[in-house]
Design an enzyme around this catalytic site. Sequence first.
Site, short mmCIF file in Angstrom:
data_model
loop_
_atom_site.label_atom_id
_atom_site.label_comp_id
_atom_site.label_asym_id
_atom_site.label_seq_id
_atom_site.Cartn_x
_atom_site.Cartn_y
_atom_site.Cartn_z
N ARG A 1 -2.04 41.50 57.37
CA ARG A 1 -1.02 42.77 56.37
C ARG A 1 -1.84 42.87 55.29
O ARG A 1 -1.98 42.17 54.62
CB ARG A 1 0.15 41.98 56.60
CG ARG A 1 1.29 42.90 56.37
CD ARG A 1 2.66 42.38 56.40
NE ARG A 1 3.00 41.53 55.11
CZ ARG A 1 3.98 41.02 54.78
NH1 ARG A 1 5.03 41.48 55.41
NH2 ARG A 1 4.15 40.33 53.84
N THR B 1 0.17 47.98 51.36
CA THR B 1 0.72 48.80 51.76
C THR B 1 1.94 48.04 53.02
O THR B 1 2.51 48.83 53.49
CB THR B 1 0.02 49.50 53.02
OG1 THR B 1 -0.90 48.90 53.64
CG2 THR B 1 -1.27 50.36 52.02
N ASP C 1 3.82 31.87 52.94
CA ASP C 1 2.88 32.62 53.93
C ASP C 1 2.20 31.20 54.78
O ASP C 1 1.74 30.52 54.62
CB ASP C 1 1.57 32.86 52.73
CG ASP C 1 0.68 33.59 53.63
OD1 ASP C 1 0.32 34.73 53.16
OD2 ASP C 1 -0.13 32.94 54.48
N ASP D 1 -1.57 30.65 54.80
CA ASP D 1 -1.94 29.79 53.81
C ASP D 1 -1.47 28.30 53.97
O ASP D 1 -1.91 27.27 53.65
CB ASP D 1 -1.41 30.36 52.34
CG ASP D 1 -2.47 31.72 51.97
OD1 ASP D 1 -3.28 31.56 52.50
OD2 ASP D 1 -1.89 32.35 51.34
O1 LIG Z 1 5.49 41.36 60.36
P1 LIG Z 1 4.62 41.86 59.31
O2 LIG Z 1 5.08 42.36 58.04
O3 LIG Z 1 3.27 42.45 59.68
O4 LIG Z 1 3.88 40.38 58.81
C1 LIG Z 1 3.72 39.05 59.45
C2 LIG Z 1 2.17 38.76 59.47
O5 LIG Z 1 1.88 38.41 58.27
C3 LIG Z 1 1.27 37.21 58.28
O6 LIG Z 1 -0.16 37.45 58.59
P2 LIG Z 1 -1.10 37.68 57.22
O7 LIG Z 1 -1.26 39.17 57.19
O8 LIG Z 1 -0.76 36.61 56.28
O9 LIG Z 1 -2.61 37.01 57.98
P3 LIG Z 1 -3.05 35.71 58.14
O10 LIG Z 1 -2.41 35.08 59.33
O11 LIG Z 1 -4.64 35.73 58.38
O12 LIG Z 1 -2.69 34.80 57.07
C4 LIG Z 1 2.12 36.74 59.61
O13 LIG Z 1 1.27 35.58 60.25
C5 LIG Z 1 2.03 37.60 60.46
O14 LIG Z 1 1.00 38.08 61.34
O1 LIG Z 2 7.24 35.69 55.18
C1 LIG Z 2 6.24 36.08 55.58
C2 LIG Z 2 5.68 37.26 55.77
C3 LIG Z 2 4.48 37.74 56.14
N1 LIG Z 2 3.57 36.63 56.43
C4 LIG Z 2 3.88 35.27 56.10
O2 LIG Z 2 3.01 34.57 56.41
N2 LIG Z 2 5.29 35.00 55.76
MG LIG Z 3 -0.93 34.78 55.62
#
Ligand SMILES: O=P(O)(O)OC[C@H]1O[C@H](OP(=O)(O)OP(=O)(O)O)[C@H](O)[C@@H]1O
Ligand SMILES: O=c1cc[nH]c(=O)[nH]1
Ligand SMILES: [Mg+2]
Length: 209
Positions: free
Chosen positions: A104, A108, A200, A203
């Site tokens: 994400r 944006t 997160d 993370d």
């Molecule tokens: O519903 P949304 O608003 O799209 O957000 C949720 C997304 O954000 C996080 O991933 P992230 O973008 O942090 O990627 P990562 O898993 O690589 O940390 C999470 O694991 C989802 O995939």
């Molecule tokens: O709360 C949130 C939203 C997006 N991605 C995450 O990992 N946590």
């Molecule tokens: Mg993430």
Amino acid sequence: MSKVYVFDHPLIQHKLTYIRDKNTGTKQFRELVEEVAMLMAYEATRDLPLMETTIETPVSPAKTKILAGKKLGVVPILRAGLGMVDGILNLIPSAKVGHIGLYRDPETLQPVEYYCKLPSDVAERDLIAVDPMLATGGSAAAAITFMKQRGAKNIKLMCLIASPEGVELVQREHPDVDIYVAAVDECLNDHGYITPGLGDAGDRLYGTK
Ligand SMILES: O=P(O)(O)OC[C@H]1O[C@H](OP(=O)(O)OP(=O)(O)O)[C@H](O)[C@@H]1O
Ligand SMILES: O=c1cc[nH]c(=O)[nH]1
Ligand SMILES: [Mg+2]
């Protein structure tokens, strides 16, 4: 309209509390996410078809039941979805695993695709897309669209924590996809984080912050 199942099983809720806790370290967080994913998979597979079979117990023949052999697949949304895969495979070792790489954009909040590899017979499989977090819903909705573009027909979405906004978006864009969660939280904050949520997920799983 798709259904939303919120699993209120005490073991799931207990473990989710420790997943949410900011004092839970990476190792325990990872273990708990895997355990909750396994418990959720147990609940989400209630509708798997069975067929009759006959076996010999040490005492006598027995008419009994086995899985009817439906082909299954698990599709984690990278990265954080990976943390749920092994728990599900513990229960369903024959499931194939596809991967969808999405992150994400922090400005944006829109999903950006970087990888997609699904089983070649994806159209014949019942698929569970997995991601711990359903926040705006943009990532899950995009992942489900990619799966459908590649032929997937029967998809469930399994997340640990959802926001009301995320549930609504997925239901609007994919009314055929049932959603399985351990909790639906209050709202999103100004940065698009689920509140109270767990922070997160990627993370916390991989210790990158
Ligand atoms: O519903 P949304 O608003 O799209 O957000 C949720 C997304 O954000 C996080 O991933 P992230 O973008 O942090 O990627 P990562 O898993 O690589 O940390 C999470 O694991 C989802 O995939
Ligand atoms: O709360 C949130 C939203 C997006 N991605 C995450 O990992 N946590
Ligand atoms: Mg993430």
